[in-house]
Design a protein around this motif. Structure first.
Motif, PDB file in Angstrom:
ATOM      1  N   GLU A   1      44.502  26.455  36.291  1.00  0.00           N
ATOM      2  CA  GLU A   1      43.327  27.274  35.979  1.00  0.00           C
ATOM      3  C   GLU A   1      43.288  27.581  34.495  1.00  0.00           C
ATOM      4  O   GLU A   1      44.310  27.919  33.901  1.00  0.00           O
ATOM      5  N   TYR A   2      42.104  27.458  33.895  1.00  0.00           N
ATOM      6  CA  TYR A   2      41.833  28.052  32.592  1.00  0.00           C
ATOM      7  C   TYR A   2      41.234  29.427  32.854  1.00  0.00           C
ATOM      8  O   TYR A   2      40.271  29.556  33.638  1.00  0.00           O
ATOM      9  N   THR A   3      41.761  30.451  32.194  1.00  0.00           N
ATOM     10  CA  THR A   3      41.227  31.793  32.386  1.00  0.00           C
ATOM     11  C   THR A   3      41.202  32.534  31.060  1.00  0.00           C
ATOM     12  O   THR A   3      41.867  32.138  30.092  1.00  0.00           O
ATOM     13  N   ALA A   4      40.441  33.611  30.995  1.00  0.00           N
ATOM     14  CA  ALA A   4      40.355  34.448  29.798  1.00  0.00           C
ATOM     15  C   ALA A   4      39.840  35.824  30.212  1.00  0.00           C
ATOM     16  O   ALA A   4      39.357  36.016  31.328  1.00  0.00           O
ATOM     17  N   GLU A   5      39.976  36.772  29.285  1.00  0.00           N
ATOM     18  CA  GLU A   5      39.470  38.137  29.483  1.00  0.00           C
ATOM     19  C   GLU A   5      40.102  38.818  30.688  1.00  0.00           C
ATOM     20  O   GLU A   5      39.444  39.517  31.461  1.00  0.00           O
ATOM     21  N   VAL A   6      41.407  38.625  30.860  1.00  0.00           N
ATOM     22  CA  VAL A   6      42.123  39.275  31.957  1.00  0.00           C
ATOM     23  C   VAL A   6      42.132  40.780  31.731  1.00  0.00           C
ATOM     24  O   VAL A   6      42.443  41.260  30.636  1.00  0.00           O
ATOM     25  N   GLU A   7      41.795  41.532  32.766  1.00  0.00           N
ATOM     26  CA  GLU A   7      41.743  42.978  32.653  1.00  0.00           C
ATOM     27  C   GLU A   7      43.108  43.548  32.284  1.00  0.00           C
ATOM     28  O   GLU A   7      44.129  43.162  32.854  1.00  0.00           O
ATOM     29  N   GLN A   8      43.114  44.460  31.325  1.00  0.00           N
ATOM     30  CA  GLN A   8      44.329  45.152  30.918  1.00  0.00           C
ATOM     31  C   GLN A   8      44.379  46.527  31.589  1.00  0.00           C
ATOM     32  O   GLN A   8      43.394  47.259  31.588  1.00  0.00           O
ATOM     33  N   VAL A   9      45.518  46.848  32.174  1.00  0.00           N
ATOM     34  CA  VAL A   9      45.638  48.058  32.978  1.00  0.00           C
ATOM     35  C   VAL A   9      46.837  48.883  32.516  1.00  0.00           C
ATOM     36  O   VAL A   9      47.720  48.391  31.815  1.00  0.00           O
ATOM     37  N   ASP A  10      46.852  50.149  32.930  1.00  0.00           N
ATOM     38  CA  ASP A  10      48.002  51.019  32.673  1.00  0.00           C
ATOM     39  C   ASP A  10      48.272  51.828  33.934  1.00  0.00           C
ATOM     40  O   ASP A  10      47.727  51.539  35.005  1.00  0.00           O
ATOM     41  N   ASP A  11      49.094  52.848  33.821  1.00  0.00           N
ATOM     42  CA  ASP A  11      49.507  53.600  35.001  1.00  0.00           C
ATOM     43  C   ASP A  11      48.374  54.374  35.655  1.00  0.00           C
ATOM     44  O   ASP A  11      48.518  54.859  36.777  1.00  0.00           O
ATOM     45  N   SER A  12      47.255  54.501  34.968  1.00  0.00           N
ATOM     46  CA  SER A  12      46.116  55.212  35.557  1.00  0.00           C
ATOM     47  C   SER A  12      45.306  54.318  36.501  1.00  0.00           C
ATOM     48  O   SER A  12      44.424  54.816  37.209  1.00  0.00           O
ATOM     49  N   TYR A  13      45.593  53.009  36.517  1.00  0.00           N
ATOM     50  CA  TYR A  13      44.836  52.089  37.367  1.00  0.00           C
ATOM     51  C   TYR A  13      45.189  52.331  38.828  1.00  0.00           C
ATOM     52  O   TYR A  13      46.364  52.396  39.203  1.00  0.00           O
ATOM     53  N   LEU A  14      44.178  52.451  39.662  1.00  0.00           N
ATOM     54  CA  LEU A  14      44.376  52.704  41.089  1.00  0.00           C
ATOM     55  C   LEU A  14      44.175  51.421  41.879  1.00  0.00           C
ATOM     56  O   LEU A  14      43.128  50.773  41.768  1.00  0.00           O
TER      57      LEU A  14
ATOM     58  N   ASN B   1      53.129  44.283  33.872  1.00  0.00           N
ATOM     59  CA  ASN B   1      52.852  44.709  32.496  1.00  0.00           C
ATOM     60  C   ASN B   1      51.372  45.053  32.374  1.00  0.00           C
ATOM     61  O   ASN B   1      50.736  45.389  33.382  1.00  0.00           O
ATOM     62  N   SER B   2      50.792  44.941  31.207  1.00  0.00           N
ATOM     63  CA  SER B   2      49.396  45.342  31.038  1.00  0.00           C
ATOM     64  C   SER B   2      48.402  44.348  31.630  1.00  0.00           C
ATOM     65  O   SER B   2      47.250  44.710  31.885  1.00  0.00           O
ATOM     66  N   ASP B   3      48.809  43.095  31.850  1.00  0.00           N
ATOM     67  CA  ASP B   3      47.929  42.169  32.562  1.00  0.00           C
ATOM     68  C   ASP B   3      47.727  42.673  33.988  1.00  0.00           C
ATOM     69  O   ASP B   3      48.687  43.101  34.637  1.00  0.00           O
ATOM     70  N   HIS B   4      46.516  42.561  34.488  1.00  0.00           N
ATOM     71  CA  HIS B   4      46.233  43.055  35.831  1.00  0.00           C
ATOM     72  C   HIS B   4      47.202  42.513  36.862  1.00  0.00           C
ATOM     73  O   HIS B   4      47.674  43.242  37.741  1.00  0.00           O
ATOM     74  N   HIS B   5      47.500  41.227  36.793  1.00  0.00           N
ATOM     75  CA  HIS B   5      48.489  40.651  37.703  1.00  0.00           C
ATOM     76  C   HIS B   5      49.270  39.533  37.012  1.00  0.00           C
ATOM     77  O   HIS B   5      48.747  38.836  36.152  1.00  0.00           O
ATOM     78  N   THR B   6      50.529  39.411  37.414  1.00  0.00           N
ATOM     79  CA  THR B   6      51.441  38.403  36.885  1.00  0.00           C
ATOM     80  C   THR B   6      51.820  37.406  37.964  1.00  0.00           C
ATOM     81  O   THR B   6      51.806  36.206  37.749  1.00  0.00           O
TER      82      THR B   6
END
Length: 299
Positions: free
Chosen positions: A247-260, A178-183
């Motif tokens: 892990e506590y985490t925040a500010e996960v990069e959001q990506v779409d189909d243009s991400y290489l 999805n839009s999260d960089h990784h799941t």
């Protein structure tokens, strides 16, 4: 970047030897809340929409991971995932049927060729939209699983669930749905243990305040604070009372189909660095050993 069948990560199920100790830690220190309590099970939720994030089942001995639960886009997607998982070399442990836990819905249960168990659900209970609460985890953002055969595991996740490779470092393959960089991410290892579970916090301040709260309670930061390369997320890593890495985490990069997707050559740090900031030392032996210890329960 999105999977045609998988909406996102819902929860993780673990077995632990002491539910009272687990409840005390995960509510008072980690700041989840009890969603449901059974005779030998405890379900814990965050401040977001999911009915629960952790299902903890009482079992003597070392902790084990029972399953990782994903949510599908539709009931039709469950049938497609079931078919594709078997074609990819997995085993269908449960065909589409009612899920017998407090979140309800329908789901399937799949085991991959190396013994990892995934549940895929649809129609489970979700809460209405809520505002983030200060210093409380909202949801799970990713789970990292070790693999002795990373390419094979990556292929299974792609074929069975429609996940895509977001980035690959020398140590980890980051998979996206999805839009999260990784799941889901796959850690290079010589075993197939749970590496860690990441809980999304409202912001960077919450990650840092959470680190202080954990330290005050006797759970020091094992790695962090820092900012990862792939995913660009802030992090603090800890070990819970049973040896599970969280892990506590925040500010996960959001990506779409243009991400290489980039490869290991694109993710190299200068000498002495293991993240963007370079403040913290590399993970120590205590953390690395814990990241190899929690294995999938045999079925």
């Amino acid at each position: 970047m999105s999977s045609p069948w998988i909406e996102g990560l819902r929860s993780v199920s673990l077995s632990v030897p002491d539910l009272d100790q687990a409840e005390a830690f995960y509510t008072s220190v980690w700041r989840l809340e009890v969603a449901h309590r059974g005779a030998d099970a405890l379900y814990l939720r965050g401040s977001g929409r999911d009915a629960y994030l952790l299902a903890l089942h009482r079992r003597d001995g070392a902790p084990q991971i029972q399953r990782v639960t994903l949510r599908s886009h539709s009931a039709e997607a469950l049938a497609e995932v079931a078919k594709r998982a078997v074609a990819a070399g997995g085993q269908l442990l449960r065909t589409t049927s009612a899920v017998g836990d407090p979140a309800g819905g329908i789901g399937i249960l799949v085991r991959d060729p190396h013994g990892r168990v995934f549940e895929v659900v649809h129609g489970d209970v979700q809460h209405g939209a809520v505002a983030p609460e200060r210093d409380r985890p909202q949801r799970l953002t990713h789970v990292v699983l070790n693999s002795h055969a990373v390419d094979e595991t990556q292929a299974f996740l792609t074929q069975a669930f429609g996940l895509r490779l977001a980035d690959r470092t020398a140590a980890i393959a980051f998979m996206n749905c999805n839009s999260d960089h990784h799941t889901l991410a796959i850690g290079v290892s010589d075993n197939d243990a749970l590496n860690h579970i990441a809980f999304l916090m409202p912001d960077g301040d919450a990650v840092m305040r959470g680190g202080g709260r954990m330290k005050d309670a006797g759970y020091p930061i094992q790695w962090g604070p820092g900012r990862h390369g792939p995913g660009n997320n802030l992090f603090n890593y800890f070990i819970d009372p049973f040896g599970v890495v969280i892990e506590y985490t925040a500010e996960v990069e959001q990506v779409d189909d243009s991400y290489l997707a980039r490869g290991p050559e694109d993710w190299k740090w200068p000498p002495g660095r293991v993240d963007q900031w370079g403040i913290s030392a590399a993970p120590g032996t205590t953390l690395k050993e814990a990241q190899r210890r929690v294995l999938f329960a045999p079925l």
